[in-house]
Structures are given as C-alpha cells and as structure tokens.
Design a protein around this motif. Structure first.
Motif, PDB file in Angstrom:
ATOM      1  N   ASP A 113     -18.487  -0.478 -14.726  1.00  0.00           N
ATOM      2  CA  ASP A 113     -17.003  -0.626 -13.795  1.00  0.00           C
ATOM      3  C   ASP A 113     -16.579  -1.838 -14.191  1.00  0.00           C
ATOM      4  O   ASP A 113     -17.207  -2.835 -13.761  1.00  0.00           O
ATOM      5  N   GLY A 114     -15.188  -1.959 -14.550  1.00  0.00           N
ATOM      6  CA  GLY A 114     -14.562  -3.231 -14.570  1.00  0.00           C
ATOM      7  C   GLY A 114     -13.347  -2.804 -13.646  1.00  0.00           C
ATOM      8  O   GLY A 114     -12.468  -1.691 -13.773  1.00  0.00           O
ATOM      9  N   LEU A 115     -13.083  -3.794 -12.753  1.00  0.00           N
ATOM     10  CA  LEU A 115     -12.179  -3.608 -11.834  1.00  0.00           C
ATOM     11  C   LEU A 115     -11.313  -5.019 -11.557  1.00  0.00           C
ATOM     12  O   LEU A 115     -11.864  -6.019 -11.699  1.00  0.00           O
ATOM     13  N   ASP A 116     -10.045  -4.975 -11.238  1.00  0.00           N
ATOM     14  CA  ASP A 116      -9.125  -6.046 -11.030  1.00  0.00           C
ATOM     15  C   ASP A 116      -9.326  -6.544  -9.597  1.00  0.00           C
ATOM     16  O   ASP A 116      -8.223  -7.086  -9.177  1.00  0.00           O
ATOM     17  N   ILE A 117     -10.343  -6.314  -8.928  1.00  0.00           N
ATOM     18  CA  ILE A 117     -10.617  -6.426  -7.618  1.00  0.00           C
ATOM     19  C   ILE A 117     -10.055  -7.934  -7.251  1.00  0.00           C
ATOM     20  O   ILE A 117      -9.107  -8.317  -6.222  1.00  0.00           O
ATOM     21  N   PRO A 118     -10.477  -9.151  -7.851  1.00  0.00           N
ATOM     22  CA  PRO A 118     -10.072 -10.531  -7.396  1.00  0.00           C
ATOM     23  C   PRO A 118      -8.388 -10.690  -7.587  1.00  0.00           C
ATOM     24  O   PRO A 118      -8.047 -11.459  -6.960  1.00  0.00           O
ATOM     25  N   ILE A 119      -8.115  -9.826  -8.647  1.00  0.00           N
ATOM     26  CA  ILE A 119      -6.549 -10.145  -8.817  1.00  0.00           C
ATOM     27  C   ILE A 119      -5.856  -9.496  -7.608  1.00  0.00           C
ATOM     28  O   ILE A 119      -4.832 -10.265  -6.905  1.00  0.00           O
ATOM     29  N   VAL A 120      -6.143  -8.329  -7.125  1.00  0.00           N
ATOM     30  CA  VAL A 120      -5.881  -7.607  -6.150  1.00  0.00           C
ATOM     31  C   VAL A 120      -6.058  -8.274  -4.855  1.00  0.00           C
ATOM     32  O   VAL A 120      -4.932  -8.683  -3.981  1.00  0.00           O
ATOM     33  N   ARG A 121      -7.039  -8.932  -4.624  1.00  0.00           N
ATOM     34  CA  ARG A 121      -7.557  -9.769  -3.418  1.00  0.00           C
ATOM     35  C   ARG A 121      -6.399 -11.096  -3.276  1.00  0.00           C
ATOM     36  O   ARG A 121      -5.939 -11.285  -2.256  1.00  0.00           O
ATOM     37  N   MET A 122      -6.324 -11.444  -4.597  1.00  0.00           N
ATOM     38  CA  MET A 122      -5.456 -12.953  -4.529  1.00  0.00           C
ATOM     39  C   MET A 122      -3.995 -12.379  -4.141  1.00  0.00           C
ATOM     40  O   MET A 122      -3.426 -13.140  -3.306  1.00  0.00           O
ATOM     41  N   PHE A 123      -3.483 -11.328  -4.339  1.00  0.00           N
ATOM     42  CA  PHE A 123      -2.077 -10.751  -3.994  1.00  0.00           C
ATOM     43  C   PHE A 123      -2.060 -10.179  -2.381  1.00  0.00           C
ATOM     44  O   PHE A 123      -1.106  -9.831  -2.142  1.00  0.00           O
ATOM     45  N   ASN A 124      -3.396  -9.922  -2.010  1.00  0.00           N
ATOM     46  CA  ASN A 124      -3.459  -9.392  -0.703  1.00  0.00           C
ATOM     47  C   ASN A 124      -2.785  -7.998  -0.693  1.00  0.00           C
ATOM     48  O   ASN A 124      -1.957  -7.688   0.300  1.00  0.00           O
ATOM     49  N   ALA A 125      -3.126  -7.325  -1.764  1.00  0.00           N
ATOM     50  CA  ALA A 125      -2.262  -5.989  -1.981  1.00  0.00           C
ATOM     51  C   ALA A 125      -3.300  -4.782  -1.935  1.00  0.00           C
ATOM     52  O   ALA A 125      -2.884  -3.809  -2.700  1.00  0.00           O
ATOM     53  N   GLY A 126      -4.357  -5.001  -1.433  1.00  0.00           N
ATOM     54  CA  GLY A 126      -5.356  -3.637  -1.478  1.00  0.00           C
ATOM     55  C   GLY A 126      -5.140  -2.833  -0.398  1.00  0.00           C
ATOM     56  O   GLY A 126      -5.026  -3.223   0.659  1.00  0.00           O
ATOM     57  N   PHE A 127      -5.058  -1.484  -0.760  1.00  0.00           N
ATOM     58  CA  PHE A 127      -5.005  -0.426  -0.082  1.00  0.00           C
ATOM     59  C   PHE A 127      -6.183   0.698  -0.574  1.00  0.00           C
ATOM     60  O   PHE A 127      -6.353   0.670  -1.682  1.00  0.00           O
ATOM     61  N   ALA A 128      -6.548   1.365   0.557  1.00  0.00           N
ATOM     62  CA  ALA A 128      -7.609   2.286  -0.073  1.00  0.00           C
ATOM     63  C   ALA A 128      -7.758   3.451   0.972  1.00  0.00           C
ATOM     64  O   ALA A 128      -7.391   3.324   2.234  1.00  0.00           O
ATOM     65  N   GLU A 129      -7.933   4.822   0.447  1.00  0.00           N
ATOM     66  CA  GLU A 129      -7.821   5.975   1.118  1.00  0.00           C
ATOM     67  C   GLU A 129      -9.281   6.854   0.822  1.00  0.00           C
ATOM     68  O   GLU A 129      -9.647   6.781  -0.434  1.00  0.00           O
ATOM     69  N   ASN A 130      -9.814   7.509   1.688  1.00  0.00           N
ATOM     70  CA  ASN A 130     -10.814   8.710   1.260  1.00  0.00           C
ATOM     71  C   ASN A 130      -9.988   9.853   1.431  1.00  0.00           C
ATOM     72  O   ASN A 130      -9.147  10.152   1.887  1.00  0.00           O
ATOM     73  N   GLY A 131     -10.667  10.642   0.300  1.00  0.00           N
ATOM     74  CA  GLY A 131     -10.124  11.864   0.001  1.00  0.00           C
ATOM     75  C   GLY A 131     -10.524  13.064   1.195  1.00  0.00           C
ATOM     76  O   GLY A 131     -11.744  12.719   1.956  1.00  0.00           O
ATOM     77  N   ALA A 132      -9.866  14.068   1.409  1.00  0.00           N
ATOM     78  CA  ALA A 132     -10.206  14.975   2.485  1.00  0.00           C
ATOM     79  C   ALA A 132     -11.548  15.861   2.084  1.00  0.00           C
ATOM     80  O   ALA A 132     -12.248  16.059   3.066  1.00  0.00           O
ATOM     81  N   GLU A 133     -11.682  16.116   0.632  1.00  0.00           N
ATOM     82  CA  GLU A 133     -12.910  16.647   0.343  1.00  0.00           C
ATOM     83  C   GLU A 133     -13.642  15.715  -0.444  1.00  0.00           C
ATOM     84  O   GLU A 133     -12.938  14.801  -0.927  1.00  0.00           O
ATOM     85  N   ASP A 134     -14.891  16.012  -0.665  1.00  0.00           N
ATOM     86  CA  ASP A 134     -15.863  15.159  -1.657  1.00  0.00           C
ATOM     87  C   ASP A 134     -15.054  15.067  -3.262  1.00  0.00           C
ATOM     88  O   ASP A 134     -14.980  14.273  -3.939  1.00  0.00           O
ATOM     89  N   GLU A 135     -14.751  16.355  -3.578  1.00  0.00           N
ATOM     90  CA  GLU A 135     -14.336  16.666  -4.815  1.00  0.00           C
ATOM     91  C   GLU A 135     -12.941  17.133  -4.832  1.00  0.00           C
ATOM     92  O   GLU A 135     -12.512  17.908  -4.096  1.00  0.00           O
ATOM     93  N   GLN A 136     -11.930  16.427  -5.436  1.00  0.00           N
ATOM     94  CA  GLN A 136     -10.617  16.786  -5.542  1.00  0.00           C
ATOM     95  C   GLN A 136     -10.225  18.091  -6.272  1.00  0.00           C
ATOM     96  O   GLN A 136     -10.976  18.456  -6.993  1.00  0.00           O
ATOM     97  N   GLU A 137      -9.203  18.680  -6.042  1.00  0.00           N
ATOM     98  CA  GLU A 137      -9.131  19.817  -6.529  1.00  0.00           C
ATOM     99  C   GLU A 137      -8.528  19.693  -7.921  1.00  0.00           C
ATOM    100  O   GLU A 137      -7.913  18.735  -8.354  1.00  0.00           O
ATOM    101  N   VAL A 138      -9.173  20.775  -8.786  1.00  0.00           N
ATOM    102  CA  VAL A 138      -9.070  20.336 -10.266  1.00  0.00           C
ATOM    103  C   VAL A 138      -7.703  21.279 -10.629  1.00  0.00           C
ATOM    104  O   VAL A 138      -7.615  22.416 -10.296  1.00  0.00           O
TER     105      VAL A 138
END
Ligand code: 1HN
Length: 354
Positions: free
Chosen positions: A161-186
C-alpha cells in the motif's frame, strides 16, 4: 569578558525574552531553512521479503482483516520511527488478506495505491466495481472513493500500500467514513472502467473532472509487454534502463495526483549511471535481483549498497544518488511524490551529465 561573548550573552538573553512571545531569530536557523541543496534528513532503507514475510503471516494469526480493518505492517523509515512514514511525504505498508477474509468498506481523503506483491485472485472494489488482482498489478483507490477488499481465492494475498498520508496530514485535510455494509454494492461489471478508458479511447462525452485516473487496475501483463517490446526496440536510458510512468489517460498526468508511479526494466548486465532527483522513492522488486548504491558520490563511491531480490522493498531518499546494477534482467516498481513537486516547479534531477 570579550565584546563577542558580551554580544552573545546579550543575544541569548534577547532570544529568551522574545521566546516568551513565541518568536525566534531567523538568523540563527536561516542556513537550515534555506539550504544550498536538499538535506533529506532521513535514510535509505531496505526490507527483504524473506525477513518480512514470516511476520506478515504471523500477523494473520493475531488479528483478522475485519477486526484490523486493514491488516498491514507499516514500512517505517528507521530515521522516522513513530511517524508511519517511509519518506517524509509517503506512507508504505504491506497488507495481508487471507482466503475468505473481507477488509470492510470505508473511504478517506488520503489516496492509495496497491502494488500486488504475492498471490492472485483477491479483489478490490472501488466506486461500485470489482477488479481481481494479480502479481505486479498496479491498482488505485482515489481520494474519497469507497473501497473494500476480499479474498475469494485459496491463497494469501500480499500487496504494497502506498498512501499520501503524510501530505494529507500536513494539510490537515484528512476525513474518513466507514461504510454501512462490509462490502459495497457492486453496480458495474468487472472490466467496465478498463473497457471505457484503457484502450486509447475515452467515452465521447468524458469530461476531465477529477484529477485521479478513471482506470483503477493497470494490469502487469500489459505493463510487462510494453517494457519487453521497448527493450527489444532500442537501447536503455543510461540512468533508468527502460522506464515508463503510469498515466491517467484523460489528462496525461499521474493516475493519482499526489503520487507518481513507475515501472522500469533493467536489462541483463545493466549498470546505471549515477542519478538523483528531488523526489524520495519507494521501490518494490517485481522480478530478478541486483544491487543499488544509494547516496554515493558522483564517481559511484560510498553510500549504502542494498542487495535486493524479488518482493523486497527499499527507499531512496530525496537527492540521494542511485546506481542500479544487475546480472540478469530485473523489473522494479516505484512510487514518489514527483507529481506534486512538478506542479509546484520544485522537481529537479541530476543525470551527472548522462
Ligand atoms: C487503507 O484504507 C488501506 O484500504 C490500506 O487497503 C492502508 C493505511 C492507513 C489508512 C488507511 C486500504 C491504509 C489505509
């Protein structure tokens, strides 16, 4: 008491008094703030897969993918411990998903790339479409898209996994949400985005809206064939061998706006000319073995020599010289923050005259 020490004492006293007002004298730190050339402040690093894999598999017995949300061992730069950083701007980790497991649906503003290291047959679902992943595939999860992973195969799957976590952290622009179901609707058939965007064609009314690529799986079979044909057709670049960058076909930019991704073939017997660039890089070895001198001088002396094999990972710091040397043919995947630096007119390279 000399004039100088009186002066120094007076300055120290002054620094203390302005310190109380949260101020500091620029002239004491200016040389560090505006160095004549990059001083990365972090080191080259190497994780051999042979050393890492047993721990990854052990983690599979300690926690399920569902409980962990994502079962990942972070590749933390030895000089950046505690920050979840492989380089000051990039996060890297190795994720394990065992047969029958699901990594539940969520979304976040951090963008992610997956580079498949071992196994095949697990899927990732992004924005209503599933793709089956195989070794060497490069898969993206654009910012704020729902994503879940599942392994319906009979073997463990491991990916980088490669993520831009440090960059988003620097901008303080991190948001996250969990899905209602474990698997999203296809909502779309497998291969839909590939059909629409990955054949040198675009839907006639496609409007380049978001920065991220509309393709989300760049399969290794195609990348490998391109490299093989390129290698057959001409001489390698002295610094890179045969190197390609992944592209968003709708705008010519990187598939993920914050992270550039690359694949290079080093032909048998190749020794690259010393090269450096301002983007620190994370490498994943796809095929073959070899060695890379990191941070040597222009004459190819000094620095750290990393001896790597298939599935190893290593980090090259910003502005550290890189020299690859292989006996047999080898293939390297890499990612870096180059697209951001280019946008900001910051990116530089030094080909040592080659
Ligand atoms: C994440 O969502 C994934 O979706 C992997 O597989 C690694 C590291 C930090 C935060 C979110 C994934 C992650 C992550």
């Amino acid at each position: 008491m000399t004039t100088t020490s009186t002066g120094n004492n007076a300055r120290r006293d002054f620094y203390e008094r302005i310190g109380a007002l949260s101020m500091a004298p620029l002239w004491e730190s200016m040389h560090q703030l505006v160095p004549p050339a990059p001083m990365p402040g972090y080191v080259a690093a190497h994780w051999s897969y042979e050393a890492v894999r047993p721990f990854l598999m052990e983690s599979g017995g300690l926690i399920t993918a569902k409980e962990a949300i994502r079962r990942v061992l972070i590749l933390e730069n030895p000089s950046l411990r505690g920050t979840a950083c492989a380089t000051p701007t990039l996060y890297a980790g190795l994720q394990l998903i065992l047969p029958g497991e699901v990594a539940p649906s969520h979304r976040h503003t951090q963008s992610a790339l997956r580079f498949i290291v071992e196994g095949e047959g697990a899927y990732t679902a992004v924005a209503g479409e599933r793709t089956i992943m195989r070794e060497g595939d490069f898969v993206i999860t654009p910012s704020w898209t729902w994503h879940d992973h599942g392994n319906e195969s009979s073997q463990p799957m491991v990916w980088l996994d490669g993520l831009d976590i440090p960059i988003v952290r620097m901008f303080n622009a991190g948001f996250a949400e969990n899905g209602a179901e474990d698997e999203q609707e296809v909502t779309r058939p497998e291969g839909d985005s590939d059909a629409r965007y990955a054949s040198g064609l675009l839907p006639v009314d496609h409007k380049p809206g978001r920065a991220a690529s509309p393709i989300f799986n760049y399969p290794y079979a195609r990348t490998r064939e391109a490299l093989a044909r390129m290698a057959k057709a001409g001489a390698p670049d002295p610094c890179h061998g045969h190197k390609l960058r992944y592209v968003n076909p709708a705008n010519g930019g990187a598939p993920i706006p914050t992270m550039g991704t690359f694949m290079q073939l080093l032909p048998a017997g190749f020794a690259s000319a010393p090269y450096r660039s301002t983007d620190g890089q994370v490498f994943s070895v796809v095929e073959g073995s070899g060695e890379t001198r990191i941070g040597g001088d222009a004459a190819g002396k000094g620095g750290t020599v990393v001896q790597w094999r298939k599935r190893d990972h290593f980090v090259v710091p910003s502005w550290a010289r890189v020299e690859h040397r292989v006996e047999g043919e080898a293939v390297l995947f890499s990612f870096s923050d180059r697209p951001i630096q280019e946008r900001l007119d910051l990116w530089r390279e030094d080909r040592g005259g080659k």
